[in-house]
Scaffold this motif. Structure first.
Motif, PDB file in Angstrom:
ATOM      1  N   ARG A  96       0.833  -1.203   0.000  1.00  0.00           N
ATOM      2  CA  ARG A  96       0.000   0.000   0.000  1.00  0.00           C
ATOM      3  C   ARG A  96       0.862   1.246   0.000  1.00  0.00           C
ATOM      4  O   ARG A  96       1.919   1.270   0.659  1.00  0.00           O
ATOM      5  CB  ARG A  96      -0.924  -0.001   1.217  1.00  0.00           C
ATOM      6  N   PRO A  97       0.448   2.287  -0.697  1.00  0.00           N
ATOM      7  CA  PRO A  97       1.283   3.499  -0.786  1.00  0.00           C
ATOM      8  C   PRO A  97       1.429   4.218   0.543  1.00  0.00           C
ATOM      9  O   PRO A  97       2.383   4.966   0.742  1.00  0.00           O
ATOM     10  CB  PRO A  97       0.544   4.361  -1.817  1.00  0.00           C
ATOM     11  N   LYS A 146       5.174   3.860   4.129  1.00  0.00           N
ATOM     12  CA  LYS A 146       6.428   4.429   3.630  1.00  0.00           C
ATOM     13  C   LYS A 146       7.181   5.063   4.771  1.00  0.00           C
ATOM     14  O   LYS A 146       6.627   5.294   5.872  1.00  0.00           O
ATOM     15  CB  LYS A 146       6.151   5.443   2.533  1.00  0.00           C
TER      16      LYS A 146
END
Length: 369
Positions: free
Chosen positions: A304-305, A308
């Motif tokens: 999933r973005p 991060k």
């Protein structure tokens, strides 16, 4: 398996799924004609022995007459011509006796052939096994496959304890393969379970059926002698060839590695990117040689973005986190998690969105490649 001779099925002694021992009867053909052939061969051999005995007696008589003629010839009682005739008769009788003995051997060979043909009317199990299929019925005429013509087998028999795995290996790994290397075998039907094995065959050529996918055929056998009864031929399997193994090393799941040898870890409530050194690796795990310590929590859900470096996270424990826009009321402390266990995390951004990521705690375990 098919009978070695054509014939009429007289008895079907097994069915699909029958377990048999070596020597058990599987199928019988009508053997009346072959029994008669055996009896005929036996009578022929008896006749040959009688003829041989007669020839022996005649040869003995001819020898005696020749010797008597030789004695008379020394006294000039018989002519040389008569002596030559006695000699010829003796030698002829001796040759006839030898021929009669040869006919006995011929009759014995004919009898052996008839008995061998008779034996082919009975199909027996060559080993302990299970009957997969039998494709005939009593009263049907069956025959073996002639040269160059394929005919399906009458009986399919397998040994469940003699299974092996045949699999393609990419051509890039050819230089490192050799017979005897240990393997780890996994099957979809036995999830969470693996079987130790060993390479028993490495093909001597690369298959080129598809230009973009050149592979080498290898075979592996199970080291375990008593396999589960429901481990059946035809199941799909994966074979992992173990080229090297190390004990008590730090390892993480291979899918936790980002491009460039990077991982995401949880530090002080944030996701932090770390560069790690890697050693041995396989589909499941990668050895970590530097950059991580045992017990550090590594993110393994990277699809999933939102996941991060820099994202603020907390580990969901027994207490709930209530987040409002611009507010964070409580941050529970980070709790260590065990290998493969998951924890729920939420980003502490100013938006009320939520998502979960999975963590894994690095542990020292064997690493294999």
């Amino acid at each position: 398996m098919s009978p070695g001779i054509p014939g009429l099925v007289a008895q079907k002694a097994v069915q699909k799924g029958s377990r048999v021992k070596r020597g058990d009867v599987l199928l019988r053909l009508d053997d009346r004609e072959h029994q008669a052939q055996v009896q005929l061969a036996q009578r022929s051999m008896e006749a040959a022995k009688a003829v041989a005995e007669q020839a022996r007696l005649e040869a003995e008589l001819a020898q005696q007459l020749w010797k008597r003629g030789q004695d008379l010839a020394r006294n000039n009682v018989v002519s040389a011509t008569a002596l030559d005739q006695d000699r010829t008769r003796a030698l002829t009788a001796e040759a006839g006796a030898a021929a009669a003995q040869a006919r006995i051997l011929q009759a014995e060979a004919t009898l052996d052939a008839a008995r061998a043909t008779l034996a082919k009317t009975v199909m027996t199990a060559p080993f302990d096994g299970v009957v997969l299929d039998i494709t005939t019925e009593v009263g049907e005429w069956i025959s073996p496959s002639p040269p160059g013509v394929f005919i399906p087998a009458v009986v399919d028999l397998i040994d469940p304890q003699a299974l092996y795995i045949s699999a393609p290996i990419d051509e890039a790994d050819v230089a490192r393969l050799r017979v005897g290397l240990p393997t780890r075998i996994t099957l979809d039907a036995f999830r969470g379970q693996s079987f130790a094995g060993a390479l028993t065959y490495v093909s001597s050529f690369v298959e080129t059926r598809q230009e973009q996918n050149r592979t080498l055929r290898v075979e592996a056998v199970f080291e375990q002698k008593q396999l589960p009864p429901n481990l059946l031929p035809g199941l799909s399997a994966d074979v992992e060839v173990i080229l090297e193994a190390r004990e008590k090393v730090l390892r993480i799941p291979t899918y936790a590695l980002l491009e460039g040898g990077r991982v995401l870890v949880v530090q002080d409530g944030r996701l932090v990117e770390k560069r790690v050194g890697s050693g041995l690796h396989n589909w499941s795990y990668t050895e970590v040689t530097s950059g991580l310590a045992s017990g550090e929590q590594v993110v393994v859900s990277l699809d999933r973005p939102e996941v991060k470096a820099g994202a603020r996270v907390v580990i969901a424990g027994d207490e709930h986190i209530h987040g409002h826009c611009g507010e964070l009321h409580q941050l529970p402390s980070i709790c260590p998690v065990s290998l493969h266990s998951t924890a729920s995390c939420r980003p502490t951004t100013r938006m009320p969105q939520e998502f979960e990521i999975d963590l894994i705690a690095g542990q020292r375990e064997p690493a294999m490649s």
